[in-house]
Write an enzyme that holds these catalytic residues in place. Structure first.
Site, PDB file in Angstrom:
ATOM      1  CG  ASP A 170      30.479  16.008 -43.401  1.00  0.00           C
ATOM      2  OD1 ASP A 170      29.942  16.115 -42.204  1.00  0.00           O
ATOM      3  OD2 ASP A 170      30.797  14.941 -43.688  1.00  0.00           O
ATOM      4  NE  ARG A 171      23.465  21.921 -43.621  1.00  0.00           N
ATOM      5  CZ  ARG A 171      23.374  23.466 -43.238  1.00  0.00           C
ATOM      6  NH1 ARG A 171      24.105  24.057 -44.081  1.00  0.00           N
ATOM      7  NH2 ARG A 171      21.888  24.017 -43.552  1.00  0.00           N
TER       8      ARG A 171
END
Length: 238
Positions: free
Chosen positions: A102-103
Site C-alpha cells: 500500500d501507499r
C-alpha cells in the site's frame, strides 16, 4: 521474432518509431556496426544509442519501494512505475507488480512480465514467507506473539482464520512479523485486532530474498541466483 518487433515489445517505441531508429543508424551491435530491421535477433549484442537493451522478456526485478507511491499504472499521484525507466510501462508482455504494497508501506516489491512466475510467487500453495517490520502507535502488550501464532485469529469481515505467523519483538513499539499468506492490509489488521495501530510498515524479505542494501527508490533485475534464493524455502513450505 524480428528485431523491430522485439524492440517495440521492450517499449522502445511503436514499430514505426523503431523503424526510424534503424533509419537513423541508432541501432548497432556491440562493436558499433549499424544493424538493420531484418538482421537476426541477438538480444545481448544489440545496442540502442550505444546502450545495451533492457532485460529480455522473462524479466524479474526488485524495487525498494519508498512510502508515498501506489502500486498502480493509473491512480492519481506518484506510482511505483515512476521509479522505473519510462519505457517499462510499454513493455509487452506487461510488467506487473507481484502483489502490492500500500501507499504507506515501504520495502521489497517485485515486478515480472512472466505470468507463470507471478502465479508461482503469489500462489497460496507456495506459502513463501513475507517478513515485515512494523512500528506501532502503542507499546506491545506481551500477548501478540501467542495470538498471531495460534492459527485462530479471525480478522473482521473474514470467515477463515489466519495461518500462524511469527512475531519477533524488536522494541517496545516495534516488531518483525513473518507471514505465510497475503491478505488485504494483513499486518495492519492483525495489530488492529490486538488493540494497536501500525504507524510505519516495511517489507524486508520475500522467501529467501531481501533488499541487500538496495537504496530506497532504486531497482535491479534479478538473476538465476536471486530466483533460487527467492524460492529457497518453497518446497519446504509447500
Amino acid at each position: 521474432m524480428k528485431l523491430v518487433k522485439h524492440l517495440a515489445n521492450l517499449g522502445y517505441g511503436s514499430r514505426k518509431e523503431v523503424q526510424w531508429l534503424f533509419r537513423e543508424g541508432r541501432i548497432t551491435n556491440a562493436a558499433g556496426e549499424v544493424l538493420y530491421a531484418d538482421d537476426p535477433l541477438d538480444h545481448d549484442d544489440v545496442r540502442v544509442d550505444g546502450q545495451p537493451l533492457d532485460p529480455a522478456p522473462g524479466l524479474l526485478l526488485m524495487l525498494h519501494k519508498p512510502t508515498g507511491y501506489t502500486c498502480s499504472t493509473k491512480d492519481a499521484g506518484r506510482l511505483v512505475y515512476d521509479l522505473l525507466p519510462p519505457r517499462f510501462r510499454l513493455r509487452q508482455p506487461v510488467l506487473s507488480t507481484v502483489g502490492r504494497l500500500d501507499r504507506d508501506t515501504s520495502g521489497l516489491l517485485l515486478f515480472t512480465d512472466d505470468g507463470q512466475l507471478l502465479h508461482r510467487i503469489i500462489s497460496p500453495k507456495a506459502k513463501l514467507p513475507k517478513v515485515y517490520v512494523a512500528t506501532l502507535a502503542e507499546d506491545l502488550r506481551g500477548g501478540e506473539a501467542a495470538l498471531f501464532a495460534s492459527g485462530t485469529l479471525l480478522l473482521e469481515g473474514e470467515k477463515a482464520p489466519l495461518l500462524p505467523a511469527e512475531l519477533e519483538v524488536l522494541g517496545a513499539r516495534s516488531a518483525r512479523l513473518t507471514l505465510h499468506e497475503g491478505r488485504y492490509h494483513q499486518v495492519r489488521r492483525m495489530f488492529a485486532a490486538a488493540g494497536n495501530r501500525v504507524v510505519a510498515l516495511h517489507r524486508e524479505r520475500i522467501g529467501g530474498l531481501g533488499l541487500d542494501g538496495l537504496p530506497p527508490g532504486e531497482w535491479r533485475p534479478l538473476g538465476d541466483d536471486d530466483r533460487a534464493r527467492l524460492f529457497a524455502g518453497d518446497q519446504a513450505a509447500g
